[in-house]
Design a protein around this motif. Sequence first.
Motif, PDB file in Angstrom:
ATOM      1  N   TRP A 181       0.826  -1.219   0.000  1.00 10.79           N
ATOM      2  CA  TRP A 181       0.000   0.000   0.000  1.00 10.79           C
ATOM      3  C   TRP A 181       0.854   1.259   0.000  1.00 10.79           C
ATOM      4  CZ3 TRP A 181      -3.999  -1.774  -1.874  1.00 10.79           C
ATOM      5  CH2 TRP A 181      -4.707  -2.843  -1.371  1.00 10.79           C
ATOM      6  N   GLU A 182       1.964   1.270   0.728  1.00  5.41           N
ATOM      7  CA  GLU A 182       2.763   2.493   0.803  1.00  5.41           C
ATOM      8  C   GLU A 182       3.294   2.871  -0.580  1.00  5.41           C
ATOM      9  OE1 GLU A 182       2.877   4.550   2.981  1.00  5.41           O
ATOM     10  OE2 GLU A 182       4.744   5.684   2.978  1.00  5.41           O
ATOM     11  N   LYS A 184       2.157   1.874  -3.536  1.00  5.08           N
ATOM     12  CA  LYS A 184       1.069   2.185  -4.457  1.00  5.08           C
ATOM     13  C   LYS A 184       0.562   3.610  -4.244  1.00  5.08           C
ATOM     14  CE  LYS A 184      -3.773   1.424  -5.294  1.00  5.08           C
ATOM     15  NZ  LYS A 184      -4.854   0.511  -5.560  1.00  5.08           N
ATOM     16  N   PHE A 185       0.326   3.973  -2.997  1.00  5.14           N
ATOM     17  CA  PHE A 185      -0.269   5.288  -2.768  1.00  5.14           C
ATOM     18  C   PHE A 185       0.759   6.409  -2.825  1.00  5.14           C
ATOM     19  CE2 PHE A 185      -3.630   2.525  -0.941  1.00  5.14           C
ATOM     20  CZ  PHE A 185      -4.618   2.883  -1.847  1.00  5.14           C
ATOM     21  N   TRP A 332       0.297   5.936   3.808  1.00  6.82           N
ATOM     22  CA  TRP A 332      -0.973   5.680   3.126  1.00  6.82           C
ATOM     23  C   TRP A 332      -2.122   5.700   4.129  1.00  6.82           C
ATOM     24  CZ3 TRP A 332      -4.179   1.608   4.365  1.00  6.82           C
ATOM     25  CH2 TRP A 332      -3.623   0.595   5.159  1.00  6.82           C
ATOM     26  N   ARG A 335      -3.606   9.071   4.244  1.00  8.33           N
ATOM     27  CA  ARG A 335      -4.462   9.324   3.092  1.00  8.33           C
ATOM     28  C   ARG A 335      -5.838   8.698   3.292  1.00  8.33           C
ATOM     29  NH1 ARG A 335      -3.582   9.213  -2.905  1.00  8.33           N
ATOM     30  NH2 ARG A 335      -5.369   8.210  -3.852  1.00  8.33           N
ATOM     31  N   PHE A 336      -5.866   7.499   3.866  1.00 12.81           N
ATOM     32  CA  PHE A 336      -7.129   6.782   3.993  1.00 12.81           C
ATOM     33  C   PHE A 336      -7.945   7.220   5.200  1.00 12.81           C
ATOM     34  CE2 PHE A 336      -8.474   3.251   1.321  1.00 12.81           C
ATOM     35  CZ  PHE A 336      -7.575   3.409   0.295  1.00 12.81           C
ATOM     36  N   GLU A 337      -7.254   7.334   6.319  1.00 15.53           N
ATOM     37  CA  GLU A 337      -7.982   7.547   7.565  1.00 15.53           C
ATOM     38  C   GLU A 337      -8.075   9.014   7.962  1.00 15.53           C
ATOM     39  OE1 GLU A 337      -6.871   4.704  10.711  1.00 15.53           O
ATOM     40  OE2 GLU A 337      -5.645   3.728   9.191  1.00 15.53           O
ATOM     41  N   GLY A 338      -7.372   9.895   7.247  1.00 14.58           N
ATOM     42  CA  GLY A 338      -7.395  11.307   7.589  1.00 14.58           C
ATOM     43  C   GLY A 338      -8.689  11.978   7.179  1.00 14.58           C
ATOM     44  N   GLY A 339      -8.753  13.276   7.406  1.00 15.60           N
ATOM     45  CA  GLY A 339      -9.959  14.037   7.105  1.00 15.60           C
ATOM     46  C   GLY A 339     -10.165  14.243   5.613  1.00 15.60           C
ATOM     47  N   ASP A 340     -11.091  15.141   5.299  1.00  8.94           N
ATOM     48  CA  ASP A 340     -11.463  15.343   3.898  1.00  8.94           C
ATOM     49  C   ASP A 340     -10.286  15.819   3.045  1.00  8.94           C
ATOM     50  OD1 ASP A 340     -13.994  14.530   4.442  1.00  8.94           O
ATOM     51  OD2 ASP A 340     -14.800  16.548   4.734  1.00  8.94           O
ATOM     52  N   ALA A 342      -7.206  14.945   3.429  1.00  7.09           N
ATOM     53  CA  ALA A 342      -6.048  14.066   3.625  1.00  7.09           C
ATOM     54  C   ALA A 342      -5.443  13.605   2.301  1.00  7.09           C
ATOM     55  CB  ALA A 342      -6.444  12.862   4.472  1.00  7.09           C
ATOM     56  N   VAL A 343      -6.277  13.333   1.319  1.00  8.87           N
ATOM     57  CA  VAL A 343      -5.741  12.840   0.041  1.00  8.87           C
ATOM     58  C   VAL A 343      -4.834  13.906  -0.582  1.00  8.87           C
ATOM     59  CG1 VAL A 343      -6.336  12.095  -2.293  1.00  8.87           C
ATOM     60  CG2 VAL A 343      -7.682  11.278  -0.351  1.00  8.87           C
TER      61      VAL A 343
END
Lengths: 430, 203
Positions: A181-182, A184-185, A332, A335-340, A342-343
């Motif tokens: 995952w690291e 890839k993201f 990663w 990116r997934f678990e952060g706020g809006d 985060a991405v």
Amino acid sequence: MTIERAARAAALAALAGLVWVAWAPARGQPRVVVRGEALAGELPRWTSAPRADTLALRLAAPPAPLWRDWLAALRREGTAVTWSGGFPLVAMERVASAEPGGGAAVLVAAPSGARVRLADTLGTIDSATAGAGGASFAVGPLAGALTARVSVQGGATAAARASGGGPPATRFVSVLARAGWEAKFAAAALEARGWRVDARFVVAPGLAVTQGRPWPLDTARHAAVVVLDSLGPAEAEAVAAYVRRGGGLVVSARAAVAMPAVEALAPARRAAKHRATALAFAPNDPRAALTFDRLIPGPRGVVIEREAGDVAVAAARAHAGRVVETGYDDTWRWRFEGGDAAVAAHAAWWSRLVGLAAYQPERGGGRPAAARLGDDAAPVASLVFAAGPAAGAVALAAAPVSRGVAPWLFAVLIAALLLEWALRRVRGVA
Amino acid sequence: MSTFVFATAQYESGDWDSAPLLPANIIDTIARYTTIDVAPAGVVVPLGSADLLRYPFVYLTGHLPVRFTDQERAMVRRFNDRGGMLFVDDHNHDVDGQFHKTATEEIARAVAPLAPLPNTDPLYSAFFHFDDGPPDTSQELNGWGDNLVHRQLLAVVRDGRIVVLYSNKDYSSEWNYSPRNKRLFAVDNTRFAVNIIVYALTR
């Protein structure tokens, strides 16, 4: 006899005066003082007929590059040039970002307390009061030339100019890692920020999923390489050689420690784990929720990021290249678990990391910024280079001696000679 | 190193746990063929929970009608927006069945309508090569379910990448056995699972 002698003396005096007038241009006037605003009219005339030995300038602002170059040419031709002026010293450096989005750090050298205003062709971008040494700005993409105008108390100003530069040429980043995952993201984050990503994700012995041309590494194609998992000795040596040639490297501490050739270039030593100090990814400090390998920077290492006092990211120059070492292994999750946001924030973080390391040849054949056409990044320094260091204040000198006296002297000479000749005829001597 | 954890979605409606042996079998397959760092045990993750965002690949199956709650729908949408991949398999192998009808509706509401995935998609060459598209299952060949052999999978593709992969092939039956019984097969019928996982991890 008395009148005759007086006429002879007058003739001799007029002759001596004519000799002096004839000799004067060769010896020249000691100094002519010219105001800066008169340079445009004065220098062409001076070039065709020098008016004195020394051209003394009284300047209210550093002259434009054209006049500076003209003054330098006059100096080379033998005319002494001095200058004085009360304007502030200024110089500007634009350090372009290697990230695809462009932007730059702008460093302005200015006297402490001076007001610095930064503008491009569209208008003012930012302003600041100079601290010790000057002021710095972080700017986005620029429209046209960049101008830093420095004002000091009393109203004196000086401006430095530099070309804004276009967005950097987007080059490739090679991502080398095991499938995970690291990796890839990280690749997805870089693509989202405009990087062109070559990738090789190893999925089995001798088998990898590739995208683009991640290998071999080449500074002509790759701005940087991201290595998240250890490579074999030959490949690790190739990565080190790429860095020595000027390439950028972003490497995880876990990978670096497993590759002696790369570890020798790494900015820091891997230490014990730093445990996450937060349970959730807060927008203002999202990486507090990540565990990372603590880094201990070496003598060349520069700390890029700290978390709760521990170094998480460090960088160093290594030969002609740059190495950024990160202790994080699972960004990663942010990116997934952060706020809006985060991405986007995760993408910006990765892009910044790669931008710090990326190899970016100077545009325009590698000429320094100040040598670009139209640039005037350090006008005062350039003036010193062209006309020497500033002299003390100079007063306007008396007007130069006119050559208009020569006809009068000649007339006096002829008249005196004729008078003497006439008197001698009257006396019957001649 | 980010470890791959096989996650099975638990949703409010239906029978989400209809293929209990499948996760262990797929984990075994991943470990057998690849060097991917895979967790030895799978997890069950509630579809409407924030925990869903800890697992970028999630498997969802069932026989019964599927109705996502608002929370589940929002989380699925968020999961896909962050880059997650949802693999949905129709355990009925029946395009007229309740699972297929309701699950495809829910996916359309939560993410986007499904569309046939070309058999030339990189999914079919991500690890093993499946030149004819998705491998057939014994359930299809035995005429169970809708008595059809489905030649294509369905998918929601975003920016060239599959975010939802949907199958009527009934891999949930095909792969739902103990990994110790793999030795009974001449050809390992779980190989396509490697492609799905490798695709999720690399695209």
